[in-house]
Motif scaffolding. Structure first.
Motif, mmCIF file in Angstrom:
data_model
loop_
_atom_site.group_PDB
_atom_site.id
_atom_site.type_symbol
_atom_site.label_atom_id
_atom_site.label_comp_id
_atom_site.label_asym_id
_atom_site.label_seq_id
_atom_site.Cartn_x
_atom_site.Cartn_y
_atom_site.Cartn_z
ATOM 1 N N GLY A 226 7.804 21.187 5.676
ATOM 2 C CA GLY A 226 7.529 19.791 6.032
ATOM 3 C C GLY A 226 6.591 19.055 5.096
ATOM 4 N N ARG A 227 6.071 19.728 4.049
ATOM 5 C CA ARG A 227 5.178 19.125 3.050
ATOM 6 C C ARG A 227 3.806 18.769 3.638
ATOM 7 N NH1 ARG A 227 10.281 17.189 1.894
ATOM 8 N NH2 ARG A 227 11.036 17.715 -0.190
ATOM 9 N N ASN A 228 2.882 18.340 2.755
ATOM 10 C CA ASN A 228 1.506 17.996 3.116
ATOM 11 C C ASN A 228 0.837 19.142 3.867
ATOM 12 O OD1 ASN A 228 -0.840 16.489 3.247
ATOM 13 N ND2 ASN A 228 -0.241 15.423 5.122
ATOM 14 N N GLN A 229 1.010 20.350 3.342
ATOM 15 C CA GLN A 229 0.426 21.530 3.967
ATOM 16 C C GLN A 229 0.274 22.622 2.926
ATOM 17 O OE1 GLN A 229 3.417 23.863 6.454
ATOM 18 N NE2 GLN A 229 4.326 21.811 6.467
ATOM 19 N N ILE A 230 -0.341 23.724 3.346
ATOM 20 C CA ILE A 230 -0.529 24.858 2.438
ATOM 21 C C ILE A 230 0.186 26.066 2.995
ATOM 22 C CG2 ILE A 230 -2.739 23.976 1.591
ATOM 23 C CD1 ILE A 230 -4.099 26.070 3.340
ATOM 24 N N SER A 231 0.561 26.971 2.061
ATOM 25 C CA SER A 231 1.138 28.252 2.444
ATOM 26 C C SER A 231 0.398 29.309 1.657
ATOM 27 C CB SER A 231 2.635 28.289 2.125
ATOM 28 O OG SER A 231 3.170 29.570 2.386
ATOM 29 N N ALA A 232 -0.164 30.313 2.354
ATOM 30 C CA ALA A 232 -1.063 31.248 1.680
ATOM 31 C C ALA A 232 -0.744 32.666 2.052
ATOM 32 C CB ALA A 232 -2.510 30.912 2.036
ATOM 33 N N GLY A 233 -1.320 33.620 1.291
ATOM 34 C CA GLY A 233 -1.238 35.034 1.589
ATOM 35 C C GLY A 233 -0.247 35.752 0.711
ATOM 36 N N THR A 234 -0.138 37.029 0.938
ATOM 37 C CA THR A 234 0.841 37.832 0.234
ATOM 38 C C THR A 234 2.129 37.969 1.038
ATOM 39 O OG1 THR A 234 -0.071 39.843 1.200
ATOM 40 C CG2 THR A 234 -0.954 39.146 -0.933
ATOM 41 N N SER A 235 2.133 37.420 2.301
ATOM 42 C CA SER A 235 3.304 37.416 3.171
ATOM 43 C C SER A 235 3.653 35.976 3.473
ATOM 44 C CB SER A 235 3.008 38.201 4.451
ATOM 45 O OG SER A 235 1.976 37.548 5.168
ATOM 46 N N PRO A 236 4.787 35.706 4.110
ATOM 47 C CA PRO A 236 5.192 34.324 4.339
ATOM 48 C C PRO A 236 4.427 33.603 5.435
ATOM 49 C CG PRO A 236 6.832 35.813 5.249
ATOM 50 C CD PRO A 236 5.867 36.649 4.541
ATOM 51 N N SER A 237 3.218 34.021 5.825
ATOM 52 C CA SER A 237 2.458 33.288 6.832
ATOM 53 C C SER A 237 2.047 31.937 6.277
ATOM 54 C CB SER A 237 1.216 34.093 7.241
ATOM 55 O OG SER A 237 0.385 34.284 6.130
ATOM 56 N N LYS B 188 0.839 -1.184 0.000
ATOM 57 C CA LYS B 188 0.000 0.000 0.000
ATOM 58 C C LYS B 188 0.880 1.241 0.000
ATOM 59 C CE LYS B 188 -4.119 1.846 2.278
ATOM 60 N NZ LYS B 188 -5.037 1.710 3.427
ATOM 61 N N VAL B 189 0.571 2.179 -0.908
ATOM 62 C CA VAL B 189 1.374 3.389 -1.050
ATOM 63 C C VAL B 189 0.456 4.604 -0.909
ATOM 64 C CG1 VAL B 189 2.918 4.708 -2.539
ATOM 65 C CG2 VAL B 189 2.945 2.206 -2.625
ATOM 66 N N ASN B 190 0.866 5.582 -0.123
ATOM 67 C CA ASN B 190 0.118 6.835 0.023
ATOM 68 C C ASN B 190 0.954 7.997 -0.495
ATOM 69 O OD1 ASN B 190 -0.812 5.111 2.684
ATOM 70 N ND2 ASN B 190 -2.497 6.235 1.711
ATOM 71 N N VAL B 191 0.257 9.001 -1.003
ATOM 72 C CA VAL B 191 0.930 10.206 -1.477
ATOM 73 C C VAL B 191 0.300 11.424 -0.810
ATOM 74 C CG1 VAL B 191 1.538 9.187 -3.699
ATOM 75 C CG2 VAL B 191 -0.599 10.464 -3.474
ATOM 76 N N THR B 192 1.062 12.487 -0.749
ATOM 77 C CA THR B 192 0.566 13.756 -0.218
ATOM 78 C C THR B 192 0.948 14.866 -1.178
ATOM 79 O OG1 THR B 192 2.594 14.127 1.043
ATOM 80 C CG2 THR B 192 0.786 12.975 2.174
ATOM 81 N N ALA B 193 0.424 16.068 -0.923
ATOM 82 C CA ALA B 193 0.714 17.213 -1.783
ATOM 83 C C ALA B 193 0.863 18.462 -0.946
ATOM 84 C CB ALA B 193 -0.394 17.396 -2.809
ATOM 85 N N SER B 194 1.677 19.366 -1.448
ATOM 86 C CA SER B 194 1.833 20.692 -0.852
ATOM 87 C C SER B 194 1.233 21.719 -1.803
ATOM 88 C CB SER B 194 3.316 20.997 -0.621
ATOM 89 O OG SER B 194 3.891 20.033 0.237
ATOM 90 N N ILE B 195 0.666 22.808 -1.212
ATOM 91 C CA ILE B 195 -0.051 23.789 -2.032
ATOM 92 C C ILE B 195 0.353 25.198 -1.624
ATOM 93 C CG2 ILE B 195 -2.320 24.656 -2.742
ATOM 94 C CD1 ILE B 195 -3.484 21.935 -2.111
ATOM 95 N N GLY B 196 0.681 26.013 -2.631
ATOM 96 C CA GLY B 196 0.916 27.431 -2.413
ATOM 97 C C GLY B 196 -0.247 28.236 -2.938
ATOM 98 N N ILE B 197 -0.669 29.250 -2.183
ATOM 99 C CA ILE B 197 -1.861 30.026 -2.535
ATOM 100 C C ILE B 197 -1.510 31.503 -2.565
ATOM 101 C CG2 ILE B 197 -4.261 30.556 -1.901
ATOM 102 C CD1 ILE B 197 -4.211 28.048 -0.143
#
Length: 560
Positions: free
Chosen positions: A540-551, A503-512
């Motif tokens: 650390g991956r499997n997360q999102i980063s959003a905004g116009t600043s590095p928050s 069994k193999v799982n994958v994750t994704a990172s997202i920039g907004i």
């Protein structure tokens, strides 16, 4: 007295004669030029022989022939009748009316007659006369090097009017239809610059002119004061018609690419036969020119069928209509040629078979051009679509993304509130190295399908390259975009893959990123979204980063 002489049937003017009256004629083949009195004397001596056909046909380059006809008016008043010769390509038709062994009237018609004036404006020879009571003998001398076909009818004025009306309607329909096709296809050539439409237009034009020539309408309407051209127009236009048809076939069937050697041979024929016709014209040998023309016409008919079969074998779908059209044309042309050459009976059907079947031919070729144009347009549409599509995931590619999104940035509302998501599958290189590229492709396809099914109707998704995807969200603020990104991260993590029973799982990172007064251009939005993506991966991956600043926003690891 000639022992073979037989009295032909005398015709009563009071009777109806709807069919050709050839069996009521007598004939005399002229060895040396005779005047009307000499011919009448030979008739009285029984030197004329009966005609054995309803329509006399003497073939090409026949000797001049005298025809005799005896008409009886059994009434007490004059009767007006028309001897109608339904063939306009005869060079000379001289007619003499005899009563009591004296000439009472004469007419000279045809290209060679200096006294000829056509009164009826009909493409035929019409010998009108008011017959007095009693017996009248008519002698008609016919001369031409063309196919000497002499269909003779005896009509009253009402029957003549019906005949003229039928010809007017039938030829009007034929000429109108061909002219409409000609104009339409020439306009298509001007607009599309496709040579097939140009050569098809030339093919139609030559068919029209050829029909004008042999039906006699050309002499009436187009070249009334050019008897020499009228004599040469039929063989010249036959060669021109076949030549334009061969050139059309070469371009329409794309013989240059499929059968290059045959293509060169055919184009050589398009030079050789016109040159032979020019030679015949220079030598003033119409018989030679007619032989060239009829030989080319029969060769052309068979050649078109062969080309259709060869192209069909090469997989040319358009050759289907072309082959059916060629068979139709060949049958019609062959029937008319054989009738003119006197191999089969000459009648209204066999005489007009060529124009009927060629009319069907040009309609089918028009369908073939339409079908080919539709197919080419479909192929062009598919090619354009494939050029804008990622072949693996069936998503838009980077080129298509710009084409779809850039026009929207002209709208002020989109500039004020639009978000972009950059999605990257985590550790995708490791997946390829561990499980193979086929498994990696499977991951890409399933992740792409999941993202596509999660988005709204007006959102735009594209594969940006490798394992990256880009999403454009019009009229979407940062909070709504973050909610969607979180859902995508969760759903991608829930995808289940199996490789070698593992069994193999994958994750994704997202920039907004969301547009604002400082970031209101598409390239700038993409650049900022890309920076947020790398912040999410470094965090650390499997997360999102959003905004116009590095928050950044961290989401919990999902249980598998």
């Amino acid at each position: 007295m000639n022992p073979n002489a037989v009295h032909a049937k005398e015709l009563y003017l009071s009777d109806k004669h709807n069919k050709p009256i050839g069996l009521s004629l007598k004939q005399y083949i002229e060895d040396e030029r005779l005047n009307a009195s000499q011919a009448y004397s030979l008739l009285q001596q029984g030197q004329f022989s009966p005609v054995s056909q309803h329509i006399s046909n003497y073939g090409i380059n026949a000797k001049p022939v005298w025809l005799s006809l005896t008409l009886i008016n059994n009434s007490q008043t004059e009767q007006e009748k028309t001897i109608h010769i339904d063939n306009y390509w005869l060079d000379e038709v001289s007619s003499f009316w005899f009563a009591d062994d004296h000439i009472i009237h004469f007419e000279h018609q045809g290209d060679l007659s200096l006294f000829y004036q056509q009164e009826s404006q009909q493409p035929s020879f019409n010998l009108n006369y008011r017959y007095p009571p009693g017996k009248t003998t008519v002698l008609i001398r016919v001369q031409t090097p063309d196919a000497m076909v002499i269909p003779v009818y005896l009509f009253d004025q009402q029957e003549m009017a019906k005949k003229n009306a039928f010809n007017a309607y039938s030829y009007g329909f034929l000429y109108g239809s061909i002219t409409a096709l000609l104009i339409y296809n020439f306009i298509l050539y001007v607009g599309l610059r496709l040579k097939s439409y140009l050569f098809y237009s030339l093919y139609l034009l030559n068919f029209l002119l050829l029909n004008f020539a042999y039906s006699g309408h050309g002499s009436l309407w187009l070249w009334p004061d050019s008897p020499i051209w009228q004599q040469w127009s039929i063989p010249i236009l036959m060669v021109s018609f076949c030549t334009s048809g061969i050139l059309f076939a070469c371009h329409f069937l794309r013989l240059k690419f499929q059968l290059p050697t045959l293509n060169k041979i055919l184009k050589s024929l398009c030079i050789i036969f016109p040159a032979l016709m020019l030679l015949a014209a220079v030598l003033q040998d119409r018989v030679l020119g007619l032989i060239f023309a009829f030989d080319l016409m029969l060769l052309f008919s068979g050649l078109m069928i062969v080309l259709g079969i060869l192209s069909l074998n090469f997989g040319n779908i358009s050759a289907r209509f072309f082959l059916i059209a060629s068979i139709s044309s060949m049958i019609g042309i062959a029937i008319t040629c054989l009738a003119v050459w006197a191999y089969i009976p000459f009648n209204q059907f066999t005489y007009r078979a060529a124009e009927l079947e060629v009319f069907i031919d040009v309609l089918l070729l028009a369908l073939a051009l339409t079908e080919r144009f539709r197919r080419v347009e479909n192929e062009k549409t598919i090619a354009e679509k494939m050029a804008n599509m990622d072949p693996l995931t069936r998503l838009n590619n980077r080129r298509a993304f710009y084409q779809l999104v850039e026009p929207q940035f002209t709208e002020r509302q989109v500039k004020k509130a639009a978000s972009i998501l950059m999605v990257d599958i985590d550790r995708f290189k490791s997946i390829n190295d561990t499980y193979g590229h086929n498994f990696g492709d499977e991951v890409l396809v399933k992740v792409a399908a999941l993202i596509r099914d999660t988005l709204r109707k007006n959102d735009i998704l594209a594969r940006w390259g490798g394992e990256e995807f880009i999403i454009f969200l019009p009229y979407t603020q940062e909070q709504e975009a973050s909610t969607l990104a979180t859902r995508l991260c969760e759903n991608i993590a829930k995808l289940s893959f199996t490789q070698s029973q593992q069994k193999v799982n994958v994750t994704a990172s997202i920039g907004i990123v969301t547009s604002c007064s400082a970031i209101n251009q598409l390239p700038m939005l993409i650049e900022v979204a890309d920076k947020h993506l790398y912040q999410a991966k470094r965090a650390g991956r499997n997360q999102i980063s959003a905004g116009t600043s590095p928050s950044k926003e961290r989401i919990d690891k999902l249980a598998t």
